[in-house]
Design an enzyme around this catalytic site. Structure first.
Site: not given
Length: 257
Positions: A149, A145
């Site tokens: 990002k 994750y």
């Protein structure tokens, strides 16, 4: 009437951005996987709304979404769809991580480019890519994750600068909030160690700043201060701190979208 398109609009920040833009008089095109949630949102909005139920983790669906909407002259595109997979890297499910990459990176990239090219031709428009404070560092125990990002943040920054140097009227921003009180926590089976901001506040703050052309949007004083401190911290130390923060969350390898 101006028009906005929002992906991942069925919950959280995407849903509250839709509400805020409707209050500001925008007609909306909303897409997400959960049609029932989109219909519930449509029923409460004050402006015309078109619902497109779609899972954009499939590459061909991204191109289909664009083909369905390219004649709409989108004024604001909010690239919000995404989810997280929590757990140590060797223990998290590979198929979920690949779907994460397809959604958080590939779909974001495809839609960003397609709608941006149209806006550049018109020399008007605003794109808000939804990143995260996770986009500024590595994230042990949330590695995929955080990495996704980082991609969103750095790509958005680069394109913002390209447009600035061209003196383009097209605005590109990236939203980088810290913890926000959304379904992310529940579905990913995590509990943040600090209190989250309300998604309503983050949605309004993000749109207001994006319309002013701000490159990196960080809501909340705590995250602004944290970002400032990171400038003076070695990356290895920042990663170690990040590990301890992640370990303080309760998780069982969950995911969210």
């Amino acid at each position: 009437m101006k028009k906005a398109l929002i992906t991942g609009a069925s919950s959280g920040i995407g849903r509250d951005i839709a509400r805020y833009l409707s209050q500001k008089g925008y007609s909306l095109i909303l897409t997400a996987r959960r049609e029932d949630r989109l219909n519930e949102l449509d029923a409460e909005l004050k402006t015309p709304c078109r619902i497109i139920p779609m899972d954009i983790s499939a590459r061909e669906k991204c191109f289909k979404l664009y083909e369905m909407t390219k004649q709409e002259n989108i004024d604001i595109f909010v690239n919000n769809a995404g989810f997280g997979v929590c757990g140590e890297f060797d223990k998290t499910p590979l198929d979920e991580e690949l779907r994460l990459i397809d959604t958080n990176i590939t779909a974001m990239h495809i839609l960003f480019k397609l709608y941006l090219k149209d806006m550049i031709k018109r020399n008007s428009g605003c794109i808000l890519n939804v990143g995260s404070s996770a986009g500024f560092t590595a994230g042990p125990v949330f590695s995929s994750y955080y990495a996704s990002k980082n991609y969103v943040v750095r790509l958005s920054q680069a394109v913002h600068e390209e447009l600035r140097r061209r003196k383009s009227n097209v605005k590109v921003s990236v939203l980088c909030p810290g913890p926000v009180n959304t379904e992310f926590n529940k579905v990913a089976s995590v509990k943040f160690s600090v209190g989250g901001l309300s998604s309503q506040y983050v949605a309004k703050y993000a749109i207001d700043k994006a319309l002013k052309g701000k490159s990196i949007i960080i809501p909340g004083r705590l995250m602004k201060f944290t970002k400032f401190i990171e400038h003076f911290s070695p990356e290895e130390l920042t990663t170690r701190i990040s590990y301890h923060i992640q370990q303080r969350k309760n998780y069982d390898g969950g995911k969210t979208q």
